[in-house]
Design a protein around this motif. Structure first.
Motif, PDB file in Angstrom:
ATOM      1  N   GLY A  33       0.789  -1.217   0.000  1.00 57.54           N
ATOM      2  CA  GLY A  33       0.000   0.000   0.000  1.00 57.54           C
ATOM      3  C   GLY A  33       0.825   1.273   0.000  1.00 57.54           C
ATOM      4  N   ARG A  34       2.093   1.184  -0.401  1.00 62.00           N
ATOM      5  CA  ARG A  34       2.950   2.373  -0.432  1.00 62.00           C
ATOM      6  C   ARG A  34       2.786   3.117  -1.750  1.00 62.00           C
ATOM      7  N   ASP A  35       3.101   4.400  -1.710  1.00 57.69           N
ATOM      8  CA  ASP A  35       3.023   5.256  -2.887  1.00 57.69           C
ATOM      9  C   ASP A  35       4.238   5.006  -3.779  1.00 57.69           C
ATOM     10  N   LEU A  36       4.027   4.742  -5.042  1.00 55.49           N
ATOM     11  CA  LEU A  36       5.129   4.454  -5.962  1.00 55.49           C
ATOM     12  C   LEU A  36       5.979   5.679  -6.285  1.00 55.49           C
ATOM     13  N   SER A  37       5.453   6.868  -6.074  1.00 52.54           N
ATOM     14  CA  SER A  37       6.233   8.063  -6.403  1.00 52.54           C
ATOM     15  C   SER A  37       7.504   8.153  -5.563  1.00 52.54           C
ATOM     16  N   SER A  38       7.491   7.557  -4.388  1.00 49.03           N
ATOM     17  CA  SER A  38       8.686   7.585  -3.543  1.00 49.03           C
ATOM     18  C   SER A  38       9.781   6.666  -4.084  1.00 49.03           C
ATOM     19  N   MET A  39       9.437   5.785  -4.999  1.00 46.29           N
ATOM     20  CA  MET A  39      10.393   4.834  -5.542  1.00 46.29           C
ATOM     21  C   MET A  39      11.021   5.312  -6.842  1.00 46.29           C
ATOM     22  N   SER A  40      10.546   6.410  -7.395  1.00 44.68           N
ATOM     23  CA  SER A  40      11.018   6.811  -8.722  1.00 44.68           C
ATOM     24  C   SER A  40      12.524   7.038  -8.752  1.00 44.68           C
ATOM     25  N   GLY A  41      13.079   7.654  -7.728  1.00 45.72           N
ATOM     26  CA  GLY A  41      14.522   7.880  -7.688  1.00 45.72           C
ATOM     27  C   GLY A  41      15.298   6.588  -7.627  1.00 45.72           C
ATOM     28  N   LEU A  42      14.842   5.669  -6.796  1.00 44.15           N
ATOM     29  CA  LEU A  42      15.507   4.376  -6.643  1.00 44.15           C
ATOM     30  C   LEU A  42      15.477   3.587  -7.949  1.00 44.15           C
ATOM     31  N   LEU A  43      14.330   3.555  -8.593  1.00 41.41           N
ATOM     32  CA  LEU A  43      14.219   2.796  -9.837  1.00 41.41           C
ATOM     33  C   LEU A  43      15.020   3.445 -10.961  1.00 41.41           C
ATOM     34  N   ALA A  44      14.985   4.763 -11.045  1.00 40.59           N
ATOM     35  CA  ALA A  44      15.753   5.450 -12.089  1.00 40.59           C
ATOM     36  C   ALA A  44      17.249   5.246 -11.867  1.00 40.59           C
ATOM     37  N   ASP A  45      17.699   5.370 -10.629  1.00 43.53           N
ATOM     38  CA  ASP A  45      19.112   5.185 -10.321  1.00 43.53           C
ATOM     39  C   ASP A  45      19.545   3.755 -10.636  1.00 43.53           C
ATOM     40  N   SER A  46      18.719   2.784 -10.269  1.00 36.38           N
ATOM     41  CA  SER A  46      19.050   1.381 -10.537  1.00 36.38           C
ATOM     42  C   SER A  46      19.128   1.117 -12.036  1.00 36.38           C
ATOM     43  N   ALA A  47      18.161   1.642 -12.796  1.00 37.09           N
ATOM     44  CA  ALA A  47      18.158   1.433 -14.239  1.00 37.09           C
ATOM     45  C   ALA A  47      19.405   2.049 -14.866  1.00 37.09           C
ATOM     46  N   TYR A  48      19.789   3.236 -14.409  1.00 30.34           N
ATOM     47  CA  TYR A  48      20.965   3.894 -14.947  1.00 30.34           C
ATOM     48  C   TYR A  48      22.224   3.063 -14.697  1.00 30.34           C
ATOM     49  N   ARG A  49      22.341   2.522 -13.501  1.00 31.50           N
ATOM     50  CA  ARG A  49      23.528   1.731 -13.156  1.00 31.50           C
ATOM     51  C   ARG A  49      23.572   0.403 -13.904  1.00 31.50           C
ATOM     52  N   LEU A  50      22.410  -0.134 -14.262  1.00 32.50           N
ATOM     53  CA  LEU A  50      22.364  -1.431 -14.935  1.00 32.50           C
ATOM     54  C   LEU A  50      22.611  -1.329 -16.435  1.00 32.50           C
ATOM     55  N   LEU A  51      22.405  -0.146 -17.004  1.00 32.27           N
ATOM     56  CA  LEU A  51      22.590   0.012 -18.440  1.00 32.27           C
ATOM     57  C   LEU A  51      24.071  -0.079 -18.795  1.00 32.27           C
ATOM     58  N   PRO A  52      24.375  -0.713 -19.904  1.00 34.74           N
ATOM     59  CA  PRO A  52      25.787  -0.801 -20.333  1.00 34.74           C
ATOM     60  C   PRO A  52      26.350   0.587 -20.598  1.00 34.74           C
ATOM     61  N   ALA A  53      27.594   0.755 -20.225  1.00 35.15           N
ATOM     62  CA  ALA A  53      28.262   2.053 -20.442  1.00 35.15           C
ATOM     63  C   ALA A  53      28.721   2.177 -21.885  1.00 35.15           C
TER      64      ALA A  53
END
Length: 53
Positions: A33-53
């Motif tokens: 029941g948590r708000d997903l807007s609080s996760m946007s930074g975490l998910l964006a940061d994780s996606a950025y780190r996982l993308l090939p350089a």
């Protein structure tokens, strides 16, 4: 990624694990029941780190 960065070996299941984590985090937040807007930074940061350089 192996072709782009031969100096950084990637395990065969690394992509599957990354996708699983990206799906699991918001799914768990929704179940709790948590708000997903609080996760946007975490998910964006994780996606950025996982993308090939």
């Amino acid at each position: 990624m192996a072709e782009r960065r031969p100096d950084r070996p990637v395990q065969p299941m690394a992509g599957t694990a990354a996708i699983g984590a990206a799906v699991h985090l918001p799914a768990t937040a929704i179940e709790e029941g948590r708000d997903l807007s609080s996760m946007s930074g975490l998910l964006a940061d994780s996606a950025y780190r996982l993308l090939p350089a």
